[in-house]
Design an enzyme around this catalytic site. Structure first.
Site, PDB file in Angstrom:
ATOM      1  N   ARG A  18       0.829  -1.188   0.000  1.00  0.00           N
ATOM      2  CA  ARG A  18       0.000   0.000   0.000  1.00  0.00           C
ATOM      3  C   ARG A  18       0.871   1.248   0.000  1.00  0.00           C
ATOM      4  NH1 ARG A  18      -3.068  -0.276   5.718  1.00  0.00           N
ATOM      5  NH2 ARG A  18      -3.178  -2.485   5.217  1.00  0.00           N
ATOM      6  N   ALA A  20       1.028   4.940  -2.520  1.00  0.00           N
ATOM      7  CA  ALA A  20       1.225   5.123  -3.965  1.00  0.00           C
ATOM      8  C   ALA A  20       2.677   4.969  -4.389  1.00  0.00           C
ATOM      9  CB  ALA A  20       0.698   6.499  -4.382  1.00  0.00           C
ATOM     10  N   GLY A  21       3.593   5.499  -3.604  1.00  0.00           N
ATOM     11  CA  GLY A  21       5.005   5.396  -3.955  1.00  0.00           C
ATOM     12  C   GLY A  21       5.501   3.959  -3.918  1.00  0.00           C
ATOM     13  N   ARG A  61      -5.198  -1.351  -8.946  1.00  0.00           N
ATOM     14  CA  ARG A  61      -5.665  -0.200  -8.170  1.00  0.00           C
ATOM     15  C   ARG A  61      -5.901   0.950  -9.143  1.00  0.00           C
ATOM     16  NH1 ARG A  61      -4.510  -0.029  -2.742  1.00  0.00           N
ATOM     17  NH2 ARG A  61      -6.126   1.573  -2.752  1.00  0.00           N
ATOM     18  N   CYS A 127      -3.965   9.439   6.938  1.00  0.00           N
ATOM     19  CA  CYS A 127      -3.511   8.254   6.218  1.00  0.00           C
ATOM     20  C   CYS A 127      -2.045   7.977   6.502  1.00  0.00           C
ATOM     21  CB  CYS A 127      -3.803   8.333   4.723  1.00  0.00           C
ATOM     22  SG  CYS A 127      -3.853   6.673   3.966  1.00  0.00           S
ATOM     23  N   ASP A 196      -2.518  10.253  -3.758  1.00  0.00           N
ATOM     24  CA  ASP A 196      -2.401   9.179  -4.747  1.00  0.00           C
ATOM     25  C   ASP A 196      -2.423   9.724  -6.162  1.00  0.00           C
ATOM     26  OD1 ASP A 196      -2.936   6.106  -3.554  1.00  0.00           O
ATOM     27  OD2 ASP A 196      -3.473   7.755  -2.222  1.00  0.00           O
ATOM     28  N   LYS A 207      -6.726   9.612   0.389  1.00  0.00           N
ATOM     29  CA  LYS A 207      -7.560   8.740   1.205  1.00  0.00           C
ATOM     30  C   LYS A 207      -8.868   9.422   1.590  1.00  0.00           C
ATOM     31  CE  LYS A 207      -6.774   5.323   2.127  1.00  0.00           C
ATOM     32  NZ  LYS A 207      -7.177   4.098   1.429  1.00  0.00           N
TER      33      LYS A 207
END
EC number: 5.3.1.29
Length: 314
Positions: A18, A20-21, A61, A127, A196, A207
């Protein structure tokens, strides 16, 4: 035996991988591993296999644009040769370069973002963003006396990962339920979040709950800083394409047993929301800090996308 590519795709989809990076780096590593594992010298077969691999990752995703940007960067240029070995070497080289630049970006953003956090500041974060936390940790390492409010981040409770990182660093942290953000906003000096996706107009997709926090901050005249690597900017928003907001399984919110007892109830579980650019003061990238209105420059000059790049997709 499950391939590295299939295993990575499953872990991204299930959120075992989990952020994005991290999703982008793991996808890059999986593409590299897949290219190295293909036992073919036929360039046509090799290209077909790699495009299929890219498609498998892209479907995991839909919201995190770091994923399609990473796939695009690593698989770009494959058509420039008829030699499978040469194409393979190019993919490996681009994947290694992407992973190195991604890790470097996290460190650089931490340095730039920490400058915007002052000694004595109270920070609120939402988040579990590696780059957002990196800004906070770097400010602490610089000797700044800071305090953090961290949200729980329902329904997957990513906030637990955030408070573990902050606690391990020795930072005074208050853990709050998501709906308490407005209550405590009067005590907050700056909101530091990740993202994201960043659209061409500077809005950010993050998020679920982020937009409410940003709205509360806007009302309270509290600064909002977004930490984002350049590969999180969304090129296709140049032509008006909307970012797909992922809705996850209802079991994350209600157990199947409880849901079955209430047949007239439908669970909606969007994983992300969109925060308008007017609620954001600054976006910190590895290339520097910019106002949201300059998002187009990142897409054009640093990602290298142009409108004509989408002609074949229409």
């Amino acid at each position: 035996m499950k391939s590295v590519l299939a295993d990575t795709a499953l872990k991204i989809k299930s959120m075992e991988i989990r952020g994005a990076g991290k999703i982008a780096r793991e996808a890059a590593s999986a593409l590299k591993s897949h290219a190295e594992s293909l036992d073919t010298q036929n360039s046509g077969n090799f290209l077909s296999e790699m495009r299929t691999a890219g498609d498998i990752l892209l479907k995991t995703r839909p919201t995190a644009v770091s994923l399609p940007n990473a796939v695009n960067i690593i698989l770009s240029g494959m058509d420039g040769s008829d030699d499978a070995g040469e194409i393979r070497a190019g993919i490996v080289r681009r994947a290694d370069s992407f992973i190195e630049r991604s890790n470097s970006a996290v460190r650089r953003i931490g340095e730039i973002g920490a400058r915007r956090i002052s000694d004595g500041d109270v920070v609120l974060t939402h988040c579990n963003s590696q780059v957002a936390i990196g800004c906070i940790l770097e400010a602490h390492r610089q000797g700044k006396d800071i305090e953090v409010f961290a949200t729980e981040v329902r329904p997957r409770n990513q906030g637990l990962l955030t408070i573990k990182s902050l606690s391990d660093a020795g930072i005074k942290t208050s853990f709050i339920v998501d709906s308490a953000a407005r209550y405590f906003m009067k005590d907050v000096d700056i909101v530091v979040i990740g993202t994201d996706a960043v659209t061409v107009n500077g809005s950010v997709v993050n998020k679920i709950g982020t937009s409410q926090i940003a709205l509360a901050a806007h009302e309270a005249r509290t600064r909002v800083m977004v930490a984002a690597e350049t590969y999180k900017f969304a090129p296709k928003t140049l032509t008006g394409e909307l970012i797909q907001i992922e809705e996850r399984d209802s079991s994350e919110v209600l157990s199947p047993e409880i849901a079955a007892a209430m047949p007239n109830v439908t669970v909606r579980n969007p994983a992300f929301d969109i925060t308008p650019a007017e609620y954001i003061d600054l976006i910190v990238t590895e290339e520097g800090a910019i106002p949201p209105e300059m998002a187009y420059i990142i897409i054009k000059d640093y990602l290298g996308w142009k409108i004509r790049d989408f002609d074949n997709e229409r």
